[in-house]
Design a protein around this motif. Structure first.
Motif, mmCIF file in Angstrom:
data_model
loop_
_atom_site.group_PDB
_atom_site.id
_atom_site.type_symbol
_atom_site.label_atom_id
_atom_site.label_comp_id
_atom_site.label_asym_id
_atom_site.label_seq_id
_atom_site.Cartn_x
_atom_site.Cartn_y
_atom_site.Cartn_z
ATOM 1 N N ARG A 139 4.446 -7.410 3.175
ATOM 2 C CA ARG A 139 3.466 -7.409 4.263
ATOM 3 C C ARG A 139 2.929 -8.813 4.533
ATOM 4 N NH1 ARG A 139 0.741 -2.873 5.317
ATOM 5 N NH2 ARG A 139 2.754 -2.027 4.670
ATOM 6 N N MET B 175 12.314 -10.781 5.832
ATOM 7 C CA MET B 175 11.671 -9.985 6.878
ATOM 8 C C MET B 175 12.205 -10.409 8.234
ATOM 9 S SD MET B 175 9.523 -7.648 7.632
ATOM 10 C CE MET B 175 9.475 -7.048 9.312
ATOM 11 N N TYR C 28 16.594 -5.309 8.250
ATOM 12 C CA TYR C 28 16.073 -6.676 8.304
ATOM 13 C C TYR C 28 17.165 -7.704 8.041
ATOM 14 C CZ TYR C 28 11.440 -4.463 7.904
ATOM 15 O OH TYR C 28 10.313 -3.694 8.091
ATOM 16 N N VAL D 153 11.709 -9.524 12.474
ATOM 17 C CA VAL D 153 10.940 -8.874 13.524
ATOM 18 C C VAL D 153 11.703 -9.017 14.832
ATOM 19 C CG1 VAL D 153 8.839 -9.054 14.926
ATOM 20 C CG2 VAL D 153 8.692 -9.168 12.432
ATOM 21 N N GLU E 268 5.492 -9.955 6.997
ATOM 22 C CA GLU E 268 5.617 -9.111 8.175
ATOM 23 C C GLU E 268 4.411 -9.211 9.108
ATOM 24 O OE1 GLU E 268 6.606 -4.420 8.975
ATOM 25 O OE2 GLU E 268 5.113 -4.938 7.452
#
Length: 379
Positions: free
Chosen positions: A297, A151, A20, A153, A300
């Protein structure tokens, strides 16, 4: 938390942080360097105060200082993720004397500490993601910056969602008593939740024979525990050991196999509702009054475009606008109520996905956090 082996060390999962943070640095238009062949994670495999830990620390910090000294012109910030026992305050001070500010990320302050470790006070900034830990840092007068969990993505998963499974409610995460009680109670009240993750399915029947610990070692371990968690924590630990069984069960019909990386992302994105649970086992509180704080989470799932229903905790309102970007619950009853509400409202699910994702990507990304660190340090 760099390492060098083909397999991770037998410590809590850590390799995803490298993935990440490195990708987040690159997306920010910055560059990263790391000490070649440095196994930082190995520092967590040795007992605190042991000769093995001292030997590891001496070698890794010697090579780190040599590497930094040879690359001074290329380095603006020393960014690390270190536990207190991994920190060499003399080495950090030397890096600072070379004109390089040092920033340490740490994300288990609330669960692990009742006060800020002395080793953390040497850093120019501590990256503190938990809202609940801020008072502890203020009281200790330690320089910190409050930023979301780091985080990242992949862009291929942003703004592109698979077809929604309109009835699927998913929780993905390892098993513990707190999670089992909450999910089991919600299921008992009629909510159809699919649970995936480590520990939910029966493990291999292979048994290992533990090595008996010496009396002195047991006493030493207990003394170390009391030093870190206090007598109250020691008492809570033993009270909770007397009641290991969960009150509610999650039946086999509600448990699915632990997903791989790609399946994990697909489930998170395509489920009608993705659940977050922010209560954690702790020696600070009994299970009847669990400790809660915002977890990774919470960053995320919205980044992936999930319709996200998570457990309320302090500071969550500073990350998202409830009812517009995410939904929250405090109890099993509220979990059932909010989930049923979402299942009946497709438009609300779509709105939460879009708004939550944009908020997370635009305000809670690693590139945004890095810019805030630069602004705080290089005023």
């Amino acid at each position: 938390m760099q390492d060098t082996g083909p397999e991770p060390h037998h410590i809590p999962a850590y390799r995803f942080w490298q993935h990440y943070i490195k990708n987040g640095i690159e997306e920010a238009g910055m560059q990263w360097l790391e000490v070649p062949d440095a196994d930082w994670a190995a520092g967590l495999t040795h007992p605190v105060g042991s000769a093995e830990l001292k030997d590891w620390s001496s070698k890794i910090w010697e090579s780190t200082l040599a590497f930094i000294k040879n690359n001074l012109a290329k380095i603006d910030i020393f960014l690390c993720y270190l536990y207190p026992q991994q920190v060499d305050t003399t080495a950090i001070a030397q890096i600072q004397q070379w004109g390089i500010p040092c920033v340490n990320f740490y994300c288990d302050n609330v669960r692990e500490f009742s006060k800020v470790p002395a080793a953390f006070k040497v850093f120019d900034r501590m990256w503190v993601p938990e809202y609940e830990a801020l008072a502890m840092y203020k009281e200790a007068k330690v320089n910190y910056i409050h930023l979301p969990m780091p985080m990242w993505v992949d862009k291929k998963y942003r703004n592109t969602l698979p077809n929604e499974n309109p009835q699927q409610i998913s929780f993905i995460g390892s098993k513990d008593n707190l999670r089992q009680n909450l999910l089991g109670e919600a299921i008992a009240k009629g909510l159809n939740i699919t649970v995936r993750g480590s520990g939910w399915q029966p493990e291999s029947s292979v048994q290992t024979v533990p090595h008996p610990a010496s009396v002195l070692k047991k006493i030493g371990n207990q003394a170390g525990f009391i030093k870190q968690h206090g007598l109250k924590g020691y008492a809570i630990k033993h009270l909770q050991q007397l009641s290991q069984s969960a009150v509610f069960e999650v039946g086999e019909a509600y448990i699915a196999a632990k997903p791989g990386h790609e399946e994990y992302i697909t489930i998170t994105q395509s489920s009608a509702i993705t659940l977050g649970i922010n209560r954690v086992p702790s020696h600070k509180r009994l299970h009847t009054n669990p400790l809660t704080y915002s977890r990774l989470r919470d960053i995320e799932a919205p980044m992936l475009g999930a319709c996200y229903l998570t457990e309320y905790c302090e500071g969550l309102n500073s990350l998202y606008e409830a009812e517009k970007e995410i939904l929250t619950y405090k109890t099993a009853d509220e979990l059932v109520q909010q989930a049923n509400r979402l299942l009946k409202d497709e438009q609300m699910r779509k709105a939460l996905r879009a708004s939550g994702q944009q908020r997370a990507l635009n305000e809670h990304s690693i590139p945004v956090s890095l810019q805030k660190i630069k602004a705080a340090i290089f005023k």
